[in-house]
Design an enzyme around this catalytic site. Structure first.
Site, short mmCIF file in Angstrom:
data_model
loop_
_atom_site.label_atom_id
_atom_site.label_comp_id
_atom_site.label_asym_id
_atom_site.label_seq_id
_atom_site.Cartn_x
_atom_site.Cartn_y
_atom_site.Cartn_z
N THR A 12 0.83 -1.22 0.00
CA THR A 12 0.00 0.00 0.00
C THR A 12 0.85 1.25 0.00
O THR A 12 0.52 2.24 -0.65
CB THR A 12 -0.90 0.00 1.26
OG1 THR A 12 -1.86 -1.05 1.11
CG2 THR A 12 -1.62 1.31 1.45
N THR A 85 1.51 -4.65 4.10
CA THR A 85 1.25 -5.06 5.48
C THR A 85 0.59 -6.44 5.57
O THR A 85 0.71 -7.11 6.59
CB THR A 85 0.33 -4.05 6.20
OG1 THR A 85 -0.91 -3.96 5.50
CG2 THR A 85 0.98 -2.68 6.29
N ASP A 86 -0.10 -6.85 4.49
CA ASP A 86 -0.92 -8.06 4.60
C ASP A 86 -0.11 -9.32 4.93
O ASP A 86 -0.58 -10.19 5.67
CB ASP A 86 -1.73 -8.29 3.31
CG ASP A 86 -2.79 -7.21 3.13
OD1 ASP A 86 -3.08 -6.49 4.10
OD2 ASP A 86 -3.34 -7.10 2.02
N1 ASP Z 1 -2.61 -5.28 0.09
C1 ASP Z 1 -1.55 -4.46 0.63
C2 ASP Z 1 -0.29 -5.30 0.67
O1 ASP Z 1 -0.14 -6.11 1.56
C3 ASP Z 1 -1.90 -3.96 1.98
C4 ASP Z 1 -0.91 -3.04 2.64
O2 ASP Z 1 0.23 -2.89 2.24
O3 ASP Z 1 -1.29 -2.39 3.64
O4 ASP Z 1 0.55 -5.18 -0.18
#
Ligand code: ASP
Length: 327
Positions: A12, A85-86
């Site tokens: 993200t 983050t995922d």
């Molecule tokens: N879908 C994103 C990822 O994990 C979520 C994030 O980065 O917060 O790349």
């Protein structure tokens, strides 16, 4: 001034809104240029390793990150990985096993809102990650996010929307960060440079199976052709329905590995407590994951099975405490 290598992988933090939703589009250099002050606290180099949503991060990419760090290990004092983050908790755990006893800090961060969002958490997270990476007391693999530093094996994404996305599971936070200050909750003795141990083999044939009422035990037979280890998320402190007994013993007696954990988020698992668990506690191929996170068990088993297929050695490596992964 310390030299920091920032490795951009996407997430993200690097995303822009397009017709089909958020997707990584901003480079690591652009991200670094958006954060005031970071080039005043370190000599920064940016490496764009990939630009993906971490949903698509797999063991092959963990090894790519590991290789990027190890190829430059002697040239830098610390490493900051920008990551979605995922699946950050999985990557942080995997790096904890692939690069052990690192006197040089390896920090993972990202953000819940993209850098381009006016209310983004990206700037403070990058700034504080670099601050943590240049601090003399930092070492090993950690997640730094929303003012918390969490051991790489203890992180879990606990919230999908708030800035406070990560928790340290069953273990104290390593530190909190208030603006420019690092307040350590856990003082580590940094390892000596010669204690560094690195690995480059993983066995990705590891599957997580969550029990539900009325789950069918013949799932074990279906998984036999595809996986070498199953992580069983049991009920409570270690409850396994009687209907699974035959399938579980047939799985382990065929030479495969089973690690037992709990689907309860906090305080871990102990097969010894109830009759519905105790019968599994003595088998050499049934490993008790204790208070480890499922993310760390996945990464650890991939690392362990990448080193050996001998049950005694599997046991020994699995029960060795690495980067605070178990008590
Ligand atoms: N879908 C994103 C990822 O994990 C979520 C994030 O980065 O917060 O790349």
């Amino acid at each position: 001034m310390k030299k920091i290598l920032m490795i951009a992988t996407g997430g993200t933090i690097a995303s822009k809104e397009g017709d089909s939703g958020l997707a990584p589009a901003i480079s690591g250099e652009e991200l670094a240029d958006s954060v005031p002050g970071i080039r005043d606290i370190c000599q920064l180099t940016v490496l764009q390793l990939m630009n993906i949503d971490s949903t698509n991060m797999r063991p092959r990419q963990w090894l790519q990150i590991r290789d990027a760090i190890m190829e430059q290990y002697d040239s830098y004092d610390g490493f900051v990985i920008l990551h979605g983050t995922d699946t950050m908790a999985y990557t942080a755990a995997a790096l904890s096993y692939l690069i052990q006893n690192s006197c040089k800090p390896i920090v993972l961060t990202g953000s819940q809102k993209p850098m381009g969002n006016p209310y983004t958490d990206a700037k403070i997270n990058i700034y504080q990650s670099i601050l943590y990476a240049v601090d003399d007391a930092s070492c090993n693999v950690n997640i730094v996010f929303n003012g918390k530093a969490v051991a790489g094996t203890r992180g879990r994404k606990q919230r999908t929307r708030s800035f406070d996305a990560f928790e340290s599971m069953n273990f104290p936070m390593m530190a909190v960060l208030h603006d420019d200050r690092i307040i350590r909750h856990y003082m580590e003795i940094p390892p000596a440079p010669e204690d560094l141990k690195t690995y480059d083999q993983l066995n990705d044939r590891v599957f997580v199976l969550k029990l539900t009422p009325e789950a069918k035990s013949d799932i074990f037979d279906l998984l036999k052709g595809h996986y070498d280890a199953i992580i069983l998320e049991t009920f409570g402190i270690g409850g396994i329905p009687d209907s699974f007994e035959k399938a579980i013993f047939s799985w382990v007696d065929s030479g495969k590995t089973l690690a037992v954990t709990t689907q309860v988020p906090e305080e871990g698992c102990d097969l010894e407590v109830y009759k519905v668990g105790k019968k599994y506690s003595e088998h050499p191929r049934i490993l008790q994951a204790g208070d480890m996170t499922t993310e760390s068990i996945v990464a650890k088993l991939m690392w362990v099975l990448g080193q050996t297929d001998q049950s005694e050695k599997i046991k020994e490596l699995f029960y060795t405490v690495i980067n605070h992964d178990r008590i």
